[in-house]
Design a protein around this motif. Structure first.
Motif, PDB file in Angstrom:
ATOM      1  N   THR A   1     109.932  -8.082  72.902  1.00 37.90           N
ATOM      2  CA  THR A   1     111.163  -7.049  72.758  1.00 37.90           C
ATOM      3  C   THR A   1     110.813  -6.420  70.726  1.00 37.90           C
TER       4      THR A   1
ATOM      5  N   GLU B   1     111.124  -8.444  83.502  1.00 37.36           N
ATOM      6  CA  GLU B   1     112.345  -7.691  83.032  1.00 37.36           C
ATOM      7  C   GLU B   1     111.928  -6.211  82.646  1.00 37.36           C
TER       8      GLU B   1
ATOM      9  N   GLU C   1     116.803  -8.518  84.612  1.00 32.34           N
ATOM     10  CA  GLU C   1     115.962  -9.477  84.048  1.00 32.34           C
ATOM     11  C   GLU C   1     116.076 -10.562  84.822  1.00 32.34           C
TER      12      GLU C   1
ATOM     13  N   ASP D   1     112.179  -4.074  75.533  1.00 29.51           N
ATOM     14  CA  ASP D   1     112.239  -5.147  75.853  1.00 29.51           C
ATOM     15  C   ASP D   1     111.416  -5.739  77.357  1.00 29.51           C
ATOM     16  N   THR D   2     110.589  -6.460  77.414  1.00 24.46           N
ATOM     17  CA  THR D   2     110.417  -7.008  78.860  1.00 24.46           C
ATOM     18  C   THR D   2     109.021  -7.625  78.781  1.00 24.46           C
TER      19      THR D   2
ATOM     20  N   ASP E   1     107.683 -12.528  76.989  1.00 33.35           N
ATOM     21  CA  ASP E   1     109.090 -12.240  76.699  1.00 33.35           C
ATOM     22  C   ASP E   1     108.664 -10.989  75.429  1.00 33.35           C
TER      23      ASP E   1
HETATM   24 CO    CO Z   1     113.618 -10.043  76.688  1.00 36.45          CO
END
Ligand code: CO
Ligand code: MF3
Ligand code: CO
Length: 259
Positions: free
Chosen positions: A98, A235, A203, A107-108, A96
């Motif tokens: 960000t 996400e 997410e 954010d992914t 994750d």
């Molecule tokens: Co995240």
């Protein structure tokens, strides 16, 4: 209070989102048996800071000690990278990312297979990705947050998985987490109605076994499944447009990618 972003602000979020997506692409070839999650953290940190000239948002966020989250197997989310955590063949891991660029956040996260992964775990990862994609496909003005929650819950549960309830998606912009909360379960026709200019994450965290989680009291961060079975998460950060949405963190291999 849910803020609406101007087109100029969304352009800035596109830049941050692209950088976050780029980190996931950069790290992919390093996710192999024998690497430590501490090493993955170092590689991402150095790339974000020295190549992207951006800021890793997790570092020192409410005391989080590292620059990325690495959640392996039965870890649901917020796993803390460590030199002692060595990935092994057959693991699944969520990374994750960000980043903050020019004050704006992207954010992914996605799942990676470590070496050869058993089919039932690959399937958990695939269905969780589909939960995210099916949700993205209904994001447009007029859709309600309950529509998103119900769709994800129905798809996960129809595959005999469960949806984590204690953690959710969130509004995002020039702060990491803001209103609204985006639940991954719920009832269609309820909740906030989406409007052009809203920006938020979806997410979903989907479990192979029961939905319940437990927080590691020693480190204060690591969330695991209570039953010890595997969990997956994907996400993206989205912006609602006049007739749909832009996936601000889309990667080139995804159908939402816009050059
Ligand atoms: Co995240
Ligand atoms: N990136 C996570 C999210 O999707 C939040 C991580 S907070 C941290 O919202 F402190 F654990 F990094
Ligand atoms: Co998020």
């Amino acid at each position: 209070m849910v803020s609406l972003k101007t087109p100029e602000q969304i352009e800035k979020m596109k830049i941050a989102g692209r950088l976050a997506a780029d980190v996931l692409e950069m790290i992919a070839p390093h996710v192999v048996p024998g690497v430590s999650t501490g090493e993955l953290d170092r590689l991402c940190h150095d790339y974000i800071v020295n190549v992207q000239h951006a800021v890793p948002a997790p570092l020192n966020y409410h005391g989080f000690p590292k620059s990325i989250c690495t959640s392996v197997n039965h870890v649901v989310c917020h796993g803390i990278p460590a030199e002692t955590k060595i990935l092994k063949d057959g693991d699944i891991i969520n990374i994750d990312i960000t980043v903050i660029k020019d004050g704006w956040y992207g954010d992914t996260s996605k799942m990676f297979y470590v070496g050869e992964v058993k089919p039932h775990l690959a399937r958990l990862c695939d269905i969780t990705q589909e939960c995210l994609y099916k949700a993205i496909d209904i994001v447009k003005p007029g859709t309600r947050l309950g529509d998103i929650g119900e769709l994800i819950q129905k798809y996960a549960e129809s595959n005999h998985y469960s949806v984590v309830r204690e953690y959710c998606g969130h509004g995002i912009g020039d702060v990491f987490h803001e209103d609204p909360q985006v639940l991954h379960y719920g009832k269609a026709g309820t909740g906030l109605e989406l409007r052009e200019g809203m920006t938020f994450t979806i997410e979903p965290m989907i479990n192979l076994g029961k939905r319940h989680t437990k927080l590691n009291q020693k480190d204060g961060w690591t969330v695991t499944t209570k039953d010890g079975r595997h969990s997956a998460q994907w996400e993206h950060t989205l912006a609602v447009t006049a007739d749909g949405c832009i996936v601000l963190t889309a990667r080139p291999d995804e159908p939402y990618y816009n050059v």
